[in-house]
Design an enzyme around this catalytic site. Structure first.
Site, mmCIF file in Angstrom:
data_model
loop_
_atom_site.group_PDB
_atom_site.id
_atom_site.type_symbol
_atom_site.label_atom_id
_atom_site.label_comp_id
_atom_site.label_asym_id
_atom_site.label_seq_id
_atom_site.Cartn_x
_atom_site.Cartn_y
_atom_site.Cartn_z
ATOM 1 N N LYS A 177 0.846 -1.202 0.000
ATOM 2 C CA LYS A 177 0.000 0.000 0.000
ATOM 3 C C LYS A 177 0.876 1.245 0.000
ATOM 4 O O LYS A 177 1.438 1.630 1.023
ATOM 5 C CB LYS A 177 -0.928 0.034 1.219
ATOM 6 N N GLY A 230 7.141 5.359 7.751
ATOM 7 C CA GLY A 230 6.296 6.551 7.825
ATOM 8 C C GLY A 230 6.546 7.272 9.127
ATOM 9 O O GLY A 230 7.630 7.144 9.720
ATOM 10 N N GLU A 233 4.122 8.738 14.678
ATOM 11 C CA GLU A 233 2.743 8.742 15.167
ATOM 12 C C GLU A 233 1.954 7.560 14.593
ATOM 13 O O GLU A 233 1.327 6.792 15.330
ATOM 14 C CB GLU A 233 2.122 10.069 14.733
ATOM 15 N N GLY A 235 3.261 4.952 13.178
ATOM 16 C CA GLY A 235 3.969 3.744 13.623
ATOM 17 C C GLY A 235 3.426 3.233 14.954
ATOM 18 O O GLY A 235 3.233 2.031 15.144
ATOM 19 N N GLU A 252 9.901 1.753 10.371
ATOM 20 C CA GLU A 252 10.951 2.741 10.075
ATOM 21 C C GLU A 252 10.265 4.094 10.182
ATOM 22 O O GLU A 252 9.461 4.440 9.322
ATOM 23 C CB GLU A 252 11.502 2.554 8.653
ATOM 24 N N CYS A 286 13.788 11.093 6.101
ATOM 25 C CA CYS A 286 13.719 10.729 7.525
ATOM 26 C C CYS A 286 15.086 10.801 8.189
ATOM 27 O O CYS A 286 15.199 11.137 9.360
ATOM 28 C CB CYS A 286 13.136 9.338 7.670
ATOM 29 N N GLU A 383 10.315 16.805 14.114
ATOM 30 C CA GLU A 383 10.670 16.564 12.717
ATOM 31 C C GLU A 383 9.872 17.532 11.846
ATOM 32 O O GLU A 383 8.641 17.485 11.828
ATOM 33 C CB GLU A 383 10.311 15.118 12.378
HETATM 34 P P1 NAP Z 1 2.591 8.702 7.395
HETATM 35 O O1 NAP Z 1 1.541 9.732 7.442
HETATM 36 O O2 NAP Z 1 2.959 8.019 8.649
HETATM 37 O O3 NAP Z 1 2.117 7.631 6.307
HETATM 38 C C1 NAP Z 1 2.870 6.534 5.938
HETATM 39 C C2 NAP Z 1 1.982 5.473 5.332
HETATM 40 O O4 NAP Z 1 1.096 4.953 6.324
HETATM 41 C C3 NAP Z 1 1.083 5.993 4.215
HETATM 42 O O5 NAP Z 1 0.957 4.994 3.232
HETATM 43 C C4 NAP Z 1 -0.230 6.218 4.941
HETATM 44 O O6 NAP Z 1 -1.354 6.216 4.094
HETATM 45 C C5 NAP Z 1 -0.247 5.034 5.886
HETATM 46 N N1 NAP Z 1 -1.125 5.173 7.041
HETATM 47 C C6 NAP Z 1 -1.633 6.306 7.590
HETATM 48 N N2 NAP Z 1 -2.396 6.006 8.656
HETATM 49 C C7 NAP Z 1 -2.381 4.660 8.795
HETATM 50 C C8 NAP Z 1 -2.972 3.745 9.724
HETATM 51 N N3 NAP Z 1 -3.737 4.170 10.740
HETATM 52 N N4 NAP Z 1 -2.744 2.429 9.581
HETATM 53 C C9 NAP Z 1 -1.951 1.983 8.574
HETATM 54 N N5 NAP Z 1 -1.380 2.794 7.659
HETATM 55 C C10 NAP Z 1 -1.579 4.123 7.773
HETATM 56 O O7 NAP Z 1 3.951 9.258 6.815
HETATM 57 P P2 NAP Z 1 4.162 10.157 5.531
HETATM 58 O O8 NAP Z 1 3.595 11.502 5.862
HETATM 59 O O9 NAP Z 1 3.701 9.477 4.311
HETATM 60 O O10 NAP Z 1 5.759 10.201 5.462
HETATM 61 C C11 NAP Z 1 6.526 11.050 6.226
HETATM 62 C C12 NAP Z 1 7.055 10.352 7.476
HETATM 63 O O11 NAP Z 1 7.718 9.143 7.141
HETATM 64 C C13 NAP Z 1 8.083 11.162 8.202
HETATM 65 O O12 NAP Z 1 7.822 11.158 9.581
HETATM 66 C C14 NAP Z 1 9.409 10.449 7.933
HETATM 67 O O13 NAP Z 1 10.383 10.627 8.883
HETATM 68 C C15 NAP Z 1 8.965 9.041 7.808
HETATM 69 N N6 NAP Z 1 9.918 8.269 6.996
HETATM 70 C C16 NAP Z 1 10.735 7.380 7.629
HETATM 71 C C17 NAP Z 1 11.659 6.641 6.928
HETATM 72 C C18 NAP Z 1 12.565 5.664 7.616
HETATM 73 O O14 NAP Z 1 13.122 4.822 6.969
HETATM 74 N N7 NAP Z 1 12.717 5.727 8.911
HETATM 75 C C19 NAP Z 1 11.743 6.806 5.535
HETATM 76 C C20 NAP Z 1 10.889 7.709 4.915
HETATM 77 C C21 NAP Z 1 9.966 8.434 5.666
HETATM 78 P P3 NAP Z 1 -1.910 7.560 3.333
HETATM 79 O O15 NAP Z 1 -0.967 8.668 3.652
HETATM 80 O O16 NAP Z 1 -1.908 7.173 1.917
HETATM 81 O O17 NAP Z 1 -3.289 7.806 3.835
#
Ligand code: NAP
Ligand code: MG
Length: 497
Positions: A177, A230, A233, A235, A252, A286, A383
């Site tokens: 997804k 992602g 929060e 996570g 991650e 990230c 962040e």
């Molecule tokens: P996000 O809002 O946490 O979303 C990540 C993914 O999770 C998206 O596909 C999102 O779907 C999905 N999601 C949202 N709510 C969910 C739930 N309740 N249950 C299951 N899945 C759910 O993160 P983002 O805004 O896309 O990305 C930015 C964040 O990712 C930053 O905090 C960054 O640090 C982190 N990141 C970490 C790494 C690492 O390797 N540590 C790498 C890249 C990014 P939708 O958004 O499509 O609704």
């Protein structure tokens, strides 16, 4: 306009309620694709296709070499379509063409690594310990089962590959997804996979809201493992929901990494490194070096060099090969970053450069640097995920390490120094999953990547990374033939038996 459908059990299909959503180019504001929006019923279908494919052994039962051969077909398809994938990634996500091209190249390279590792036999043979006779202990590694792979918007294709690669190499079946914001290259990947020998149901790719289909994937009892990248929060929510049937999880999550410049560093190189660490992909990384710690002895020289170089960065159309700073991903992110800049000013930090929107359209933010920052400020703790760097002065290595570790996160960090031993001593004391010395962002397919503290659980890449998608099974083969010599003989079994 491009049209993409769900990929379930080897077929492309609309969602049950025929809903769709649009993908927008953040630079031009143009709608570029119409994508099916899956709901719970579509998710359940994708999970059952993956479950059936896993239980049938159509993938896990193949020799590793054969799985590797099919994964390699995907690598070849990515390479053949590199230009198109790069162009789509630029338009869908606002990545500069330089960054998107690199992502496509690195995605193929990493997947190639996993195609090779698919044939590795991880079985360990441990000798028995009994004095009375011989036993053998095999530790075998088996796939976990059905894996839900949930990815963020900042490295769309690369994050999909980082998860598909190890999951498939280990013999799992998957439901991917991607983030709704940037689903296009994952949808293209579905098309490419459909043109390979991948058995039906092994890879399913569904698009839609995380709060709906992500939640269903994490709660569904037929899913054995969730691989997530992602925010911290989300996570945490995933960790809670996955506890319903004790699913395995890899998370991650976020970071606020310290990039430390010691007083014996090569100044020019560390200025370049600091810019790369903080502003690569408009700071939407990230692992980005978003807290720059600079030794007081070189502070003034360093800061004036940093300002001059940042002001020469080219901001603009991400399709232009000479541009290094493009738009942020969407209006929501733009507003979030601009609010953090406002907060920094209110907290008493001082803007060294940037701080404003660039141009009047196109969601671009000037690379922004704050000085006079205290590590207690919100801009130093949270962040921001945009082109904003905070700079903090320190007096010695102990203080640098203390500031670096004063964070809820522990994903990565950097040390710049002309003395390897001194840099190593600092790196050893940093509580993070990765430390770069005189380098930043560089990853290796063979080395683990992941976070300490609230940056995550588990690792990607290296043997640690593939084992996250495996279960360890111990098989004890006992070769003591005389039952009276068994270690437990006198413990339980009545003598006269
Ligand atoms: P996000 O809002 O946490 O979303 C990540 C993914 O999770 C998206 O596909 C999102 O779907 C999905 N999601 C949202 N709510 C969910 C739930 N309740 N249950 C299951 N899945 C759910 O993160 P983002 O805004 O896309 O990305 C930015 C964040 O990712 C930053 O905090 C960054 O640090 C982190 N990141 C970490 C790494 C690492 O390797 N540590 C790498 C890249 C990014 P939708 O958004 O499509 O609704
Ligand atoms: Mg988009």
């Amino acid at each position: 306009m491009l049209k993409y459908r769900l990929f379930i059990n080897g077929e492309f299909c609309e969602s049950d309620d025929k809903k769709t959503f649009k993908s927008t180019d953040p630079f031009s504001g143009e709608e570029i694709a119409e994508i099916s929006e899956a709901g719970v019923s579509d998710t359940v279908k994708a999970v059952s296709a993956a479950r059936k494919a896993f239980d049938s052994g159509v993938w896990s039962g193949l020799p590793g070499e054969e799985r590797g051969r099919i994964i390699k077909q995907i690598v070849d398809k990515i390479n053949e379509n590199a230009e198109k994938l790069t162009e789509l990634e630029v338009r869908d996500s606002g990545s500069t063409v330089r960054k998107a091209g690199e992502d496509v190249f690195l995605s193929a390279k990493s997947l190639n690594y996993f195609s090779k590792i698919a044939s590795t036999d991880f079985t360990e043979n441990i000798a028995g310990l009994s004095k009375e006779g011989v036993s053998r202990n095999l530790v075998k590694y088996e796939p976990v089962g059905v894996c839900a792979l949930i990815t963020p918007w900042n490295f769309p294709l690369k994050m999909a590959i980082w998860k598909l690669g190890p999951a498939l190499a280990a013999g799992n079946t998957v439901i991917l997804k991607p983030a709704m914001e940037t689903s296009v290259t994952a949808c293209e990947l579905a098309r490419l996979i459909s043109e390979t020998d991948m058995p039906k149901g092994v890879v399913n790719i569904i698009t839609g809201k995380g709060s709906v289909i992500g939640t269903e994937l994490v709660n569904n009892p037929d899913v054995d493992k969730v691989g997530f990248t992602g925010s911290t929060e989300v996570g945490k929510t995933i960790m809670q929901n996955a506890s319903s049937n004790l699913k395995k999880i890899t998370l991650e999550c976020g970071g606020k990494s310290a990039n430390i410049v010691l007083d014996d560093a090569d100044i020019e190189m560390s200025i370049d490194g600091a810019i790369y660490a903080a502003f690569y992909h408009q700071g939407q990384c990230c692992e980005g070096g978003t807290r720059l710690l600079v030794h007081e002895k070189i502070f003034d020289r360093f800061i004036s060099g940093l300002k001059a170089k940042i002001e020469r960065m080219k901001i603009g159309d991400p399709k232009d090969k000479s541009v290094t700073v493009g738009p942020v991903v969407n209006k929501y992110q733009f507003d979030t970053v601009m609010n953090y800049i406002k907060t920094g000013i209110e907290e008493g930090a001082e803007i060294l450069t940037g701080g404003k929107q660039f141009g009047d359209s196109g969601l671009m933010i000037e690379p922004t640097v704050f000085v006079n920052v205290d590590n207690k400020m919100k801009i130093a703790r949270e962040e921001i995920f945009g082109p904003v760097l905070v700079v903090i002065k320190f007096k010695d290595d102990d203080e640098a390490v203390a500031i670096a570790n004063d964070s809820i996160y522990g994903l990565a960090g950097g040390v710049w120094s002309g003395n390897d031993e001194r840099a190593m001593a600092v790196a050893d004391r940093m509580r993070t999953g990765t430390v770069w010395i005189n380098e930043y962002h560089l990853m290796s397919d063979r080395a683990p990547f992941g976070g300490y503290k609230q940056s995550g659980i588990g690792r990607e890449f290296g043997s640690e990374g593939i084992k996250e998608y495996m279960e360890a099974k111990h098989i004890h083969i006992d070769e003591i033939k005389d039952r009276t010599k068994k270690p437990w003989y006198r413990t339980v079994v009545p003598k006269d038996l």
